[in-house]
Scaffold this motif. Structure first.
Motif, mmCIF file in Angstrom:
data_model
loop_
_atom_site.group_PDB
_atom_site.id
_atom_site.type_symbol
_atom_site.label_atom_id
_atom_site.label_comp_id
_atom_site.label_asym_id
_atom_site.label_seq_id
_atom_site.Cartn_x
_atom_site.Cartn_y
_atom_site.Cartn_z
ATOM 1 N N LEU A 61 3.081 -7.344 -3.280
ATOM 2 C CA LEU A 61 3.650 -8.681 -3.404
ATOM 3 C C LEU A 61 2.640 -9.648 -4.024
ATOM 4 C CD1 LEU A 61 5.470 -8.940 0.032
ATOM 5 C CD2 LEU A 61 6.439 -8.320 -2.189
ATOM 6 N N SER A 76 -0.194 -3.309 3.387
ATOM 7 C CA SER A 76 1.213 -2.941 3.206
ATOM 8 C C SER A 76 1.971 -3.894 2.286
ATOM 9 C CB SER A 76 1.919 -2.870 4.567
ATOM 10 O OG SER A 76 1.937 -4.148 5.174
ATOM 11 N N ARG A 77 1.454 -5.088 2.105
ATOM 12 C CA ARG A 77 2.139 -6.072 1.257
ATOM 13 C C ARG A 77 1.352 -6.429 0.010
ATOM 14 N NH1 ARG A 77 3.076 -10.653 5.534
ATOM 15 N NH2 ARG A 77 0.866 -10.285 5.625
ATOM 16 N N ASP A 78 0.342 -5.665 -0.317
ATOM 17 C CA ASP A 78 -0.499 -5.985 -1.474
ATOM 18 C C ASP A 78 0.289 -6.068 -2.769
ATOM 19 O OD1 ASP A 78 -2.630 -6.111 0.215
ATOM 20 O OD2 ASP A 78 -3.630 -4.311 -0.531
ATOM 21 N N HIS A 130 3.046 -11.617 -7.995
ATOM 22 C CA HIS A 130 3.299 -13.057 -7.983
ATOM 23 C C HIS A 130 3.386 -13.655 -9.392
ATOM 24 C CE1 HIS A 130 -0.884 -14.226 -8.891
ATOM 25 N NE2 HIS A 130 -0.383 -15.418 -9.126
ATOM 26 N N SER A 166 -5.322 -8.528 5.151
ATOM 27 C CA SER A 166 -4.033 -7.852 5.193
ATOM 28 C C SER A 166 -4.260 -6.373 5.476
ATOM 29 C CB SER A 166 -3.335 -8.014 3.838
ATOM 30 O OG SER A 166 -2.218 -7.190 3.742
ATOM 31 N N ASP A 167 -3.253 -5.741 6.026
ATOM 32 C CA ASP A 167 -3.369 -4.297 6.274
ATOM 33 C C ASP A 167 -3.069 -3.481 5.021
ATOM 34 O OD1 ASP A 167 -0.639 -4.502 6.000
ATOM 35 O OD2 ASP A 167 -0.154 -3.733 7.997
#
Length: 135
Positions: free
Chosen positions: A51, A47-49, A55, A44-45
């Protein structure tokens, strides 16, 4: 609403600690298992870590709602009720999701099975928490 939010938050904190503690220990003790995650599918880049880290709370609030709605169907002491709840969730929701995930993505059987057991473990813990604090 308090019967969903408070148990969901408590279970979320517990799942967060247990999940990430378990992940840390698993990587430390079984690093060869995690080699498969060095795959572009999992990169992943960043930007959504957030999320990923949230969880535990997403699943705990969803399971808290599910518990509140169907808790009357589970009988016995709080441990048995929680375990049955977790098992029902795993069979009804996780198993089909893992089936479609394995059939549609280039991932290993071991990876899929470990995700199933990880989700089962989370749902068992959450079920016991809900049965104890929101009988």
């Amino acid at each position: 609403m308090k019967k969903v939010l408070i148990p969901g938050l408590i279970a979320g904190v517990i799942l967060f600690i247990v999940s990430y503690g378990g992940l840390y220990l698993s990587i430390k003790w079984f690093p060869e298992f995690f080699v498969d995650y060095n795959n572009p599918l999992f990169n992943s880049d960043g930007s959504r870590d957030i999320l990923f880290y949230l969880h535990a709370f997403v699943i705990s609030f969803a399971l808290a709602w599910f518990w509140e709605r169907f808790k009357g169907l589970f009988h016995g002491n709080f441990i048995l009720r929680g375990l049955e709840f977790g098992l029902v969730y795993a069979l009804v929701a996780l198993l089909p999701v893992m089936w479609i995930t394995f059939s549609s993505l280039d991932i290993t059987v071991i990876m899929t099975v470990s995700w199933f057991f990880y989700g089962l473990f989370q749902s068992l813990i959450a079920g016991i928490v809900f049965a104890k604090i929101n009988p």
